[in-house]
Every structure is written in structure tokens, then in C-alpha cells.
Write an enzyme that holds these catalytic residues in place. Structure first.
Site, mmCIF file in Angstrom:
data_model
loop_
_atom_site.group_PDB
_atom_site.id
_atom_site.type_symbol
_atom_site.label_atom_id
_atom_site.label_comp_id
_atom_site.label_asym_id
_atom_site.label_seq_id
_atom_site.Cartn_x
_atom_site.Cartn_y
_atom_site.Cartn_z
ATOM 1 N N CYS A 207 0.783 -1.236 0.000
ATOM 2 C CA CYS A 207 0.000 0.000 0.000
ATOM 3 C C CYS A 207 0.816 1.289 0.000
ATOM 4 C CB CYS A 207 -0.933 0.026 1.224
ATOM 5 S SG CYS A 207 -1.807 -1.509 1.554
ATOM 6 N N CYS B 89 1.622 3.745 -3.144
ATOM 7 C CA CYS B 89 0.606 4.642 -3.706
ATOM 8 C C CYS B 89 0.048 5.619 -2.677
ATOM 9 C CB CYS B 89 -0.544 3.824 -4.305
ATOM 10 S SG CYS B 89 -0.134 2.985 -5.849
ATOM 11 N N HIS B 90 -0.100 5.162 -1.431
ATOM 12 C CA HIS B 90 -0.785 5.987 -0.429
ATOM 13 C C HIS B 90 0.159 6.743 0.489
ATOM 14 C CE1 HIS B 90 -4.693 4.275 -1.515
ATOM 15 N NE2 HIS B 90 -4.097 3.096 -1.549
ATOM 16 N N MET C 82 -6.899 0.567 -8.088
ATOM 17 C CA MET C 82 -6.739 -0.104 -6.795
ATOM 18 C C MET C 82 -6.811 -1.612 -7.029
ATOM 19 S SD MET C 82 -6.637 -0.128 -3.412
ATOM 20 C CE MET C 82 -7.185 -1.181 -2.056
ATOM 21 N N HIS D 159 5.521 11.274 -10.679
ATOM 22 C CA HIS D 159 5.746 9.840 -10.538
ATOM 23 C C HIS D 159 6.838 9.393 -11.498
ATOM 24 C CE1 HIS D 159 4.816 5.900 -9.067
ATOM 25 N NE2 HIS D 159 4.491 5.444 -10.276
ATOM 26 N N HIS E 58 -0.002 6.901 -16.151
ATOM 27 C CA HIS E 58 1.048 6.060 -15.560
ATOM 28 C C HIS E 58 1.867 5.480 -16.710
ATOM 29 C CE1 HIS E 58 3.160 2.956 -13.354
ATOM 30 N NE2 HIS E 58 2.720 3.473 -12.225
#
Length: 577
Positions: free
Chosen positions: A81, A84-85, A122, A361, A403
Site C-alpha cells: 500500500c 501509492c498511499h 486499486m 511519478h 502512468h
């Protein structure tokens, strides 16, 4: 204001033990800090602190958790996780997961979301088999507590982990093997903490090398001799491909969570320096290029580009080496700033800051290697940096959550040279003009948008010798989409895509079988795909003939545990994508 109560502090020790693993010593298995942990388990689990060390907390209004459950959840969060978070859960590519949000959603809502995922990218952690029902329940409760505060990681800790296993003067003076080094592949074995070095000609595994957990990228030295890998746990391996059997010659841990490493490429500075950036602590380090000795550490904490507010966790994402100046180009995710770090004098670094957009990113070069195009994915923009003029050339809209990986460069029949990105949030494949001299009216504009299979795409790929554009969708919750790949004919883009059943061609048993990251061989006539199943299930690499789009070979081996990213030596050296 939410009040938290610290209960237990996680130790920061164990770095010498981690380095013993690289040397293959028995001390690693018998370390006093984890006496019952086997080498295989510890390679999977990574460094003792992972990205989530710090205080255990109890947060008012959150469900009860035992110490064992909290520790298990902290480990899962790092592995699945945090990328991304964020370590502090303030969000970036993924949404914020702070208690003020998660407690309102409640345990049952969070369990459903974790189990099934979403088309916006997700992953479906439950239905894919990656997490058990108990794990999902633990995570749904864990996310309603405040995140633990991870420790810092400075020069003393970094130097404690630094290890030169084979000094430069003891390394081979010439290539000691008969491999076609330019057609080797470095394949990430995510959950075993290894990379496989595969011969692109024979399709045989040459070597399995212990690395950090879940290697995010492999990068090549300017000469092509050295392979740099960096794990999500911040461990860098410097691998010498000239050795009779490629092996690690130096290693260092540069943080508790990381994603990026690069080597200097400007004329006269080839491979003199290396740089790596970490997610936690938010900083970058410049190292000696052939020993990984840390020379300078610089924090990236600071103000955001839009609201000018202080951010405590501005993580370092993509890093590329300029061909125009002795610069490293560094993305700072949460602040939305791009740094041009001049390494002519590492004792007195000169840094140019380019305001772009949040949250920066990944990205790659245009075909001329002058312009760096990179996704600010939660702003739905592509930032374009002119590395020659050392300034921002444009911010281009690209819907939704672009992305690109490194992106794909091709000649559009109608619009000339373009760079392509796919997206996590929808099925769109976006083409951006990249030729300000020959096609000035189309430069830095979206000139074409195609519809792919769906959201959840991570990588697009083509090759100068190919007429195909490949688009994966490994994070789509629909197995039919995540287990296949779309391919477009560059000469007839309007006719849509063809779907190839890559996972079916692999001939595997049960498992999520996500198909991820097309990568070309040196000649540009083969495309390699990872078929990524669970860590206890069979995975494979599927090789497709680029001209016929037919199955050419399947690599299966019990050692191929959760294969993900692949990097061909020649294409990575020369930024061919």
C-alpha cells in the site's frame, strides 16, 4: 484533534545482519534480532523496520487491534500500500487513508474495497488471492488508526549498511563470460527479494541474485557493465555483468523505502556518480559510482508547488541522467517539483528547482533524449522538461491518472514523433507531440487518444524497429483484462486493438496471473511479458514474436517467484522505449 498513545518502539538495528545476507553467511539466519527467521523468510520480509517502523499507536474511535495484528498490518501496508498511499498515508497516486477519512468509512466498507479493488487502479487484493480474509480484516481495522512514525535514516545508518564485497581493483579487467551482455534481461522476482539474470538468446536463467525486497527498477551503467537494482526497502545492489557469473560487488541501504536509482551519463562523467532517492525518509543520496560509497544526502522536505504548504513526506520518484548537462533530474512527488542536480562539484551541489505539478511519478525521454516527459498523475498532467535549456517546456493534460512507466516513442502516421502514456484511472492511451522543430503546431499537445482495454494500465511499450504498440492492464479488477494485453498497429491506429491471451499462453495453474510490463529484446523482434501470480503459485515469462504476434516461448522455473519488471540491458542503457 486525534490523540495517539505510543505503546512500543521498533528497533532500528540489524543492518550488519542485512549485509551478511549479501555475503551468504550463516550469521544472517542466526541473527539475534530475529533468531527464528530463516534466510528465505527474511529475504521476503526485507529489512527489520521495512518502511513502517516506529511507534504502535491506539487511536480513539478505531477498532481494537492486538500487537501481533498491528505488526502484521504494518508489514502488509509496506508491501502492498505505501507506494501509492504514502508512509504517512497522506495520498499520492492513491487516495489519502488518514483516520478522519477511514473511520467514517468503517471496517466493512474498507474490507469490500480492499477485497474487490476498483477500475481506477486499486488492485483487488482479496479476489486475486494476494490477501486472505483475515489479512483484509486486519488491514481494514489498521487503516482506522493513525500511522506509526517511522524513524529517520541518515549518514551514520547509511554507512553502517555500506558494503564493498569486491573492490574495483579486484574485479575482472575484461569480460569473463561468453554471454551476449547487451541482450541480457534483469527480471524482478518481487516477493523473493531477488532478480533473475536471463540470457535473451537462449532464454535460460544465468543467475539468481539476492537483492532488496521487490526491486522497483534495474538501471545500467553508461558502459553497460554494471547493473544497479533498488528494492522497495531501500537496498541497492551493484552487480558486475563481466564476472564469470554475474554477482553483487557492492551494496548499500539508502532508506527504509525507495524506488529510484541512476548513474551519471554526461560525457566525461560516465559512471562517476550514482544517485538514489527514497520514499522514506524523503531524501536523495549521491554515491561513488563504482563502490556506492555515500557522499551527500539531501532532504526533499518543503513546500508544495500549488498551495505553498509544508509537506513532511515529499518522496523521490523517477530519476534520470541528463545527456545535455552533468545533471540528475529528480522528481519530488508530493511537492510537485522537479530538481536538476548538477554533480560537477558534489561538495557544493547546485540545484535548479522547476515547479511542475503534483504528484510527480514516473516518466522517460522523448526519442531525441532532450525532453523528459513525466506524469504528475493525480494532477492528470504530463510535465515536459527541456534538459538542454534546463526549464519546463510544458504541462500537458492527460486524463486520468497517467502512468507511463518510461512511456513509448513512435512516429504517428498523422502527427509525427509522439510520446505515449496509458493510465490507471481509465482506458485512455494518450499521444503527445514531441517535435517542436518539425511539427511545431503539435508539440506538447495531445494529438491522439485511443481507447485500450480498460483502466489499471502500468506500462506501454514499442521499439524503433516495431510497428506495434503494447498496452498492459495488470491492475484492472477484471481477470480477462488483467491477464491479457492489447496491441495496436502503429500504421493503422484507428482500427483499434487486438487482445492477446498472454496468461493463457503461459499454461499456469491457479493464481491472479497479472500480465505486466512488455519489454523488447536487443533486436526489437521479441516482446517479453511477466505473468505475475501469487508467491506460492507458478509464474512465468511469456515471449511473443513481435512481427507475427504469436507465442514464441515460455520460461517457467520454480525460482521465478512473482516476476514483475524486466529490463533489457541494451534498451535500458540507451533509453530505448
Amino acid at each position: 484533534m486525534t490523540r495517539t498513545t505510543p505503546l512500543k518502539r521498533t528497533a532500528l538495528g540489524g543492518f550488519a545482519v542485512l549485509m551478511s545476507m549479501l555475503c551468504g553467511t550463516a550469521a544472517y539466519a542466526q541473527a539475534s534480532d530475529h533468531p527464528k527467521t530463516t534466510p528465505g523468510e527474511k529475504a521476503y520480509m526485507g529489512a527489520p523496520t521495512m518502511g513502517q517502523g516506529g511507534d504502535r499507536v491506539i487511536t480513539p474511535g478505531a477498532p481494537d487491534m492486538s500487537q501481533a495484528e498491528f505488526d502484521r498490518a504494518r508489514q502488509i501496508y509496506f508491501e502492498r500500500c505505501a507506494g501509492c498511499h504514502g508512509v504517512l498515508r497522506k495520498g499520492a497516486t492513491g487516495k489519502p487513508l488518514t483516520p478522519d477519512i477511514t473511520q467514517k468509512r468503517g471496517t466493512e466498507y474498507l474490507k469490500v474495497f480492499i477485497n474487490f479493488g476498483s477500475p481506477a487502479g486499486m488492485p483487488n487484493w482479496g479476489t486475486s488471492g494476494d490477501l486472505s480474509a483475515d489479512d483484509i480484516d486486519i488491514m481494514a481495522r489498521f487503516l482506522q488508526h493513525s500511522p506509526p512514525n517511522p524513524p529517520e535514516f541518515g549518514m551514520p545508518e547509511m554507512r553502517e549498511t555500506w558494503k564493498v564485497l569486491v573492490p574495483p581493483d579486484q574485479r575482472p579487467s575484461r569480460k569473463m563470460n561468453d554471454f551476449d551482455i547487451e541482450n541480457l534481461f534483469s527480471l524482478t522476482l518481487r516477493d523473493s527479494g531477488e532478480v533473475a539474470i536471463i540470457d535473451g538468446n537462449s532464454k535460460k536463467i544465468i543467475s539468481i541474485i539476492k537483492t532488496g525486497y521487490a526491486v522497483h527498477i534495474s538501471r545500467l551503467s553508461a558502459s553497460g557493465r554494471y547493473l544497479f537494482t533498488i528494492g522497495r526497502d531501500g537496498l541497492i545492489n551493484l552487480i558486475d555483468l563481466w564476472m564469470e557469473k554475474p554477482a553483487t560487488v557492492a551494496a548499500i541501504k539508502i532508506g527504509l523505502e525507495a524506488r529510484s536509482v541512476e548513474t551519471s551519463k554526461y560525457k566525461g562523467f560516465e559512471d562517476k556518480y550514482a544517485i538514489a532517492g527514497s520514499y522514506w525518509p524523503p531524501q536523495y543520496v549521491i554515491m561513488n559510482g563504482d563502490t556506492l560509497e555515500p557522499l551527500q544526502i539531501v532532504s526533499t522536505r518543503g513546500m508544495t508547488v500549488d498551495t505553498q504548504e509544508y509537506h513532511p513526506e515529499p518522496r523521490v520518484a523517477a530519476i534520470v541522467a541528463s545527456h545535455e548537462h552533468p545533471d540528475f533530474i529528480v522528481n519530488v512527488k508530493e511537492t510537485g517539483k522537479i530538481l536538476l542536480i548538477n554533480y560537477e562539484d558534489v561538495e557544493n551541489l547546485s540545484v535548479t528547482t522547476i515547479p511542475a505539478a503534483r504528484f510527480l511519478h514516473d516518466g522517460g525521454w522523448d526519442s531525441t533524449k532532450r525532453y523528459f516527459l513525466t506524469a504528475a498523475n493525480m494532477s492528470n498532467k504530463i510535465a515536459v522538461v527541456d534538459s538542454k535549456e534546463r526549464k519546463l517546456a510544458a504541462l500537458v493534460d492527460a486524463d486520468k491518472i497517467p502512468h507511463p512507466g518510461r512511456g513509448a516513442n513512435l512516429n504517428d502516421p498523422a502527427h509525427g514523433p509522439v510520446w505515449v502514456t496509458s493510465a490507471l484511472g481509465n482506458e485512455k492511451v494518450t499521444f503527445i507531440g514531441t517535435d517542436p522543430e518539425g511539427h511545431a503546431d503539435k508539440a506538447w499537445k495531445v494529438v491522439r487518444v485511443l481507447n485500450g482495454q480498460g483502466g489499471g494500465s502500468l506500462f506501454v511499450k514499442t521499439h524503433p524497429k516495431s510497428s506495434n504498440l503494447w498496452v498492459d492492464t495488470p491492475l484492472n479488477p477484471d481477470p480477462k483484462i488483467s491477464q491479457s494485453v492489447a496491441v495496436f498497429d502503429i500504421n493503422d491506429l484507428d482500427k483499434g486493438f487486438k487482445v492477446l491471451p498472454i496468461a493463457e499462453w503461459a499454461g499456469l495453474g491457479e493464481g491472479p496471473k497479472r500480465v505486466v510490463q512488455p519489454e523488447y529484446n536487443r533486436a526489437g523482434d521479441e516482446v517479453w511479458f511477466s505473468v505475475w501470480s501469487g508467491k506460492d503459485q507458478q509464474s512465468a515469462v511469456v515471449i511473443v514474436d513481435d512481427r507475427t504476434r504469436e507465442l514464441k516461448a515460455v520460461i517457467k522455473d520454480p525460482r521465478l517467484i512473482t516476476p514483475t519488471g524486466k529490463f533489457n540491458v541494451y534498451n535500458t542503457m540507451h533509453d530505448i522505449y
